[in-house]
Scaffold this motif. Structure first.
Motif, mmCIF file in Angstrom:
data_model
loop_
_atom_site.group_PDB
_atom_site.id
_atom_site.type_symbol
_atom_site.label_atom_id
_atom_site.label_comp_id
_atom_site.label_asym_id
_atom_site.label_seq_id
_atom_site.Cartn_x
_atom_site.Cartn_y
_atom_site.Cartn_z
ATOM 1 N N VAL A 188 12.293 2.370 -22.468
ATOM 2 C CA VAL A 188 13.463 1.510 -22.631
ATOM 3 C C VAL A 188 14.261 2.084 -23.784
ATOM 4 C CG1 VAL A 188 14.319 -0.769 -23.279
ATOM 5 C CG2 VAL A 188 12.347 -0.567 -21.737
ATOM 6 N N LEU A 189 15.545 2.346 -23.548
ATOM 7 C CA LEU A 189 16.467 2.790 -24.590
ATOM 8 C C LEU A 189 17.482 1.683 -24.815
ATOM 9 C CD1 LEU A 189 15.365 5.446 -23.093
ATOM 10 C CD2 LEU A 189 17.282 6.586 -24.214
ATOM 11 N N SER A 190 17.795 1.417 -26.076
ATOM 12 C CA SER A 190 18.633 0.262 -26.381
ATOM 13 C C SER A 190 19.587 0.558 -27.530
ATOM 14 C CB SER A 190 17.747 -0.930 -26.760
ATOM 15 O OG SER A 190 18.537 -2.020 -27.207
ATOM 16 N N ARG A 191 20.800 0.010 -27.409
ATOM 17 C CA ARG A 191 21.744 0.046 -28.524
ATOM 18 C C ARG A 191 21.326 -0.918 -29.629
ATOM 19 N NH1 ARG A 191 27.014 -1.914 -26.159
ATOM 20 N NH2 ARG A 191 25.613 -2.938 -24.693
ATOM 21 N N TRP A 192 20.520 -1.920 -29.253
ATOM 22 C CA TRP A 192 20.098 -2.961 -30.187
ATOM 23 C C TRP A 192 18.662 -2.715 -30.638
ATOM 24 C CZ3 TRP A 192 22.178 -5.995 -25.646
ATOM 25 C CH2 TRP A 192 23.562 -6.163 -25.762
ATOM 26 N N PRO A 193 18.263 -3.254 -31.773
ATOM 27 C CA PRO A 193 16.898 -3.043 -32.272
ATOM 28 C C PRO A 193 15.844 -3.559 -31.287
ATOM 29 C CG PRO A 193 18.304 -3.942 -34.005
ATOM 30 C CD PRO A 193 19.103 -4.008 -32.740
ATOM 31 N N ILE A 194 14.772 -2.786 -31.157
ATOM 32 C CA ILE A 194 13.617 -3.204 -30.370
ATOM 33 C C ILE A 194 12.635 -3.880 -31.324
ATOM 34 C CG2 ILE A 194 11.676 -2.420 -28.968
ATOM 35 C CD1 ILE A 194 13.459 -0.129 -27.988
ATOM 36 N N ILE A 195 12.439 -5.187 -31.130
ATOM 37 C CA ILE A 195 11.606 -5.960 -32.044
ATOM 38 C C ILE A 195 10.133 -5.658 -31.819
ATOM 39 C CG2 ILE A 195 11.014 -8.287 -32.820
ATOM 40 C CD1 ILE A 195 13.714 -9.190 -31.600
ATOM 41 N N SER A 196 9.739 -5.574 -30.544
ATOM 42 C CA SER A 196 8.332 -5.360 -30.220
ATOM 43 C C SER A 196 8.239 -4.750 -28.831
ATOM 44 C CB SER A 196 7.551 -6.688 -30.265
ATOM 45 O OG SER A 196 8.065 -7.600 -29.290
ATOM 46 N N ALA A 197 7.090 -4.147 -28.543
ATOM 47 C CA ALA A 197 6.846 -3.542 -27.234
ATOM 48 C C ALA A 197 5.385 -3.731 -26.865
ATOM 49 C CB ALA A 197 7.208 -2.060 -27.248
ATOM 50 N N ARG A 198 5.144 -3.900 -25.551
ATOM 51 C CA ARG A 198 3.781 -4.098 -25.070
ATOM 52 C C ARG A 198 3.661 -3.497 -23.675
ATOM 53 N NH1 ARG A 198 0.597 -9.924 -24.351
ATOM 54 N NH2 ARG A 198 -1.186 -9.090 -23.189
ATOM 55 N N VAL A 199 2.470 -2.979 -23.351
ATOM 56 C CA VAL A 199 2.227 -2.336 -22.058
ATOM 57 C C VAL A 199 1.176 -3.131 -21.286
ATOM 58 C CG1 VAL A 199 1.401 -0.247 -20.911
ATOM 59 C CG2 VAL A 199 2.804 -0.067 -22.973
ATOM 60 N N TRP A 200 1.426 -3.282 -19.979
ATOM 61 C CA TRP A 200 0.462 -3.908 -19.080
ATOM 62 C C TRP A 200 0.019 -2.892 -18.034
ATOM 63 C CZ3 TRP A 200 4.401 -6.572 -21.295
ATOM 64 C CH2 TRP A 200 4.098 -7.826 -21.868
ATOM 65 N N ARG A 201 -1.274 -2.803 -17.773
ATOM 66 C CA ARG A 201 -1.788 -1.971 -16.690
ATOM 67 C C ARG A 201 -1.692 -2.746 -15.383
ATOM 68 N NH1 ARG A 201 -5.380 2.273 -18.219
ATOM 69 N NH2 ARG A 201 -5.530 2.689 -15.978
ATOM 70 N N LEU A 202 -1.244 -2.082 -14.321
ATOM 71 C CA LEU A 202 -1.110 -2.704 -13.010
ATOM 72 C C LEU A 202 -2.237 -2.223 -12.100
ATOM 73 C CD1 LEU A 202 2.745 -2.349 -12.418
ATOM 74 C CD2 LEU A 202 1.509 -4.177 -13.595
ATOM 75 N N PRO A 203 -2.595 -3.009 -11.075
ATOM 76 C CA PRO A 203 -3.615 -2.559 -10.116
ATOM 77 C C PRO A 203 -3.167 -1.270 -9.435
ATOM 78 C CG PRO A 203 -3.103 -4.896 -9.821
ATOM 79 C CD PRO A 203 -2.082 -4.352 -10.769
ATOM 80 N N ILE A 204 -4.125 -0.417 -9.094
ATOM 81 C CA ILE A 204 -3.816 0.837 -8.411
ATOM 82 C C ILE A 204 -4.633 0.937 -7.143
ATOM 83 C CG2 ILE A 204 -3.142 2.039 -10.520
ATOM 84 C CD1 ILE A 204 -5.874 3.406 -10.488
ATOM 85 N N GLY A 205 -4.150 1.769 -6.203
ATOM 86 C CA GLY A 205 -4.848 1.987 -4.948
ATOM 87 C C GLY A 205 -5.590 3.312 -4.950
ATOM 88 N N GLY A 206 -6.045 3.712 -3.780
ATOM 89 C CA GLY A 206 -6.764 4.966 -3.663
ATOM 90 C C GLY A 206 -5.822 6.117 -3.388
ATOM 91 N N GLY A 207 -6.400 7.240 -2.987
ATOM 92 C CA GLY A 207 -5.588 8.413 -2.659
ATOM 93 C C GLY A 207 -4.868 8.962 -3.869
ATOM 94 N N VAL A 208 -3.621 9.352 -3.673
ATOM 95 C CA VAL A 208 -2.873 9.990 -4.749
ATOM 96 C C VAL A 208 -2.009 9.004 -5.533
ATOM 97 C CG1 VAL A 208 -2.799 12.188 -3.538
ATOM 98 C CG2 VAL A 208 -0.939 10.554 -3.208
ATOM 99 N N ASP A 209 -2.136 7.728 -5.253
ATOM 100 C CA ASP A 209 -1.340 6.754 -5.991
ATOM 101 C C ASP A 209 -1.699 6.825 -7.474
ATOM 102 O OD1 ASP A 209 0.561 4.695 -6.148
ATOM 103 O OD2 ASP A 209 -1.030 3.206 -6.311
ATOM 104 N N LEU A 210 -0.675 6.850 -8.321
ATOM 105 C CA LEU A 210 -0.883 7.032 -9.751
ATOM 106 C C LEU A 210 -1.221 5.720 -10.424
ATOM 107 C CD1 LEU A 210 2.238 9.254 -10.445
ATOM 108 C CD2 LEU A 210 -0.092 10.000 -9.960
#
Length: 214
Positions: free
Chosen positions: A31-53
């Motif tokens: 995320v790029l912003s002209r305004w200050p970024i107060i905080s940031a957090r990452v969530w892991r999402l479910p993944i499938g098989g094969g080549v899905d990242l």
């Protein structure tokens, strides 16, 4: 560019590195912003098989002139028959939004959802399905301002797109529909990156530029 930046690297970049033949390149969300970024957090999402990242969502709080603004960006599974997986991923987005938004009903969601507007995983965000959704309803910025236009972001006319890939609008800017600010929040939308610069296309996807009133 003089912008604030929040960056979340992919926890599993090796498949894309293999595809392009360069293991020195990193992948992730920003995320790029002209305004200050107060905080940031990452969530892991479910993944499938094969080549899905491995898939993630990046949530930030921006300090705008109108007060804090929660923004969530993501990149859902690209599996052709992966609607079931993307619906599971959207359910996690719902959990993330409940944490990030904290009842303000001001959130913005952006990203490559790898699904067209009629897909269940997108309708779970826009309130078009009776199945359990994310607990908030979002306005699809493109559909609100250009309802008669297809707005393909994945287009065979783009030389980076292989011929066997279905075309469609799979990239979104979504604005929370609740609260007093909802009316007139989306001012305009357009596709960007649709023409080459010095003979080079920026991406296999066109970008979505949305102007929002906050």
């Amino acid at each position: 560019m003089g912008l604030e930046v929040a960056w979340a690297p992919s926890p599993a970049p090796w498949e894309l590195q293999r595809q392009i033949g360069d293991d020195s390149v990193d992948f992730g969300l920003a995320v790029l912003s002209r305004w200050p970024i107060i905080s940031a957090r990452v969530w892991r999402l479910p993944i499938g098989g094969g080549v899905d990242l491995a898939r993630i969502a990046l949530g930030v709080d921006l300090q705008t002139p109108g007060g804090p603004l929660p923004v969530l960006t993501t990149h859902l599974s690209a599996l052709r028959d992966g609607s079931w997986l993307r619906q599971r991923q959207v359910a996690v987005l719902g959990e993330a939004l409940r944490t990030l938004d904290a009842g303000s009903r001001r959130s913005i969601v952006t990203g490559d959802l790898n699904a067209t507007p009629d897909a269940d995983e997108v309708r779970a965000l826009t309130g078009g399905t009776s199945t359990p959704h994310v607990g908030m309803r979002f306005v699809d910025a493109w559909a609100q301002t250009r309802p008669a236009e297809l707005g393909r972001t994945l287009d065979p006319a783009n030389p980076h797109v292989s011929g066997d890939v279905p075309s469609g609008r799979i990239d979104y800017v979504l604005a929370a529909a609740g609260g007093a600010e909802a009316r007139g929040r989306v001012r305009s939308t357009e596709l960007v990156g649709v023409e080459p610069v010095d003979g080079v296309m920026a991406s296999d996807h066109y970008g979505v530029l949305a102007r929002l009133r906050c």
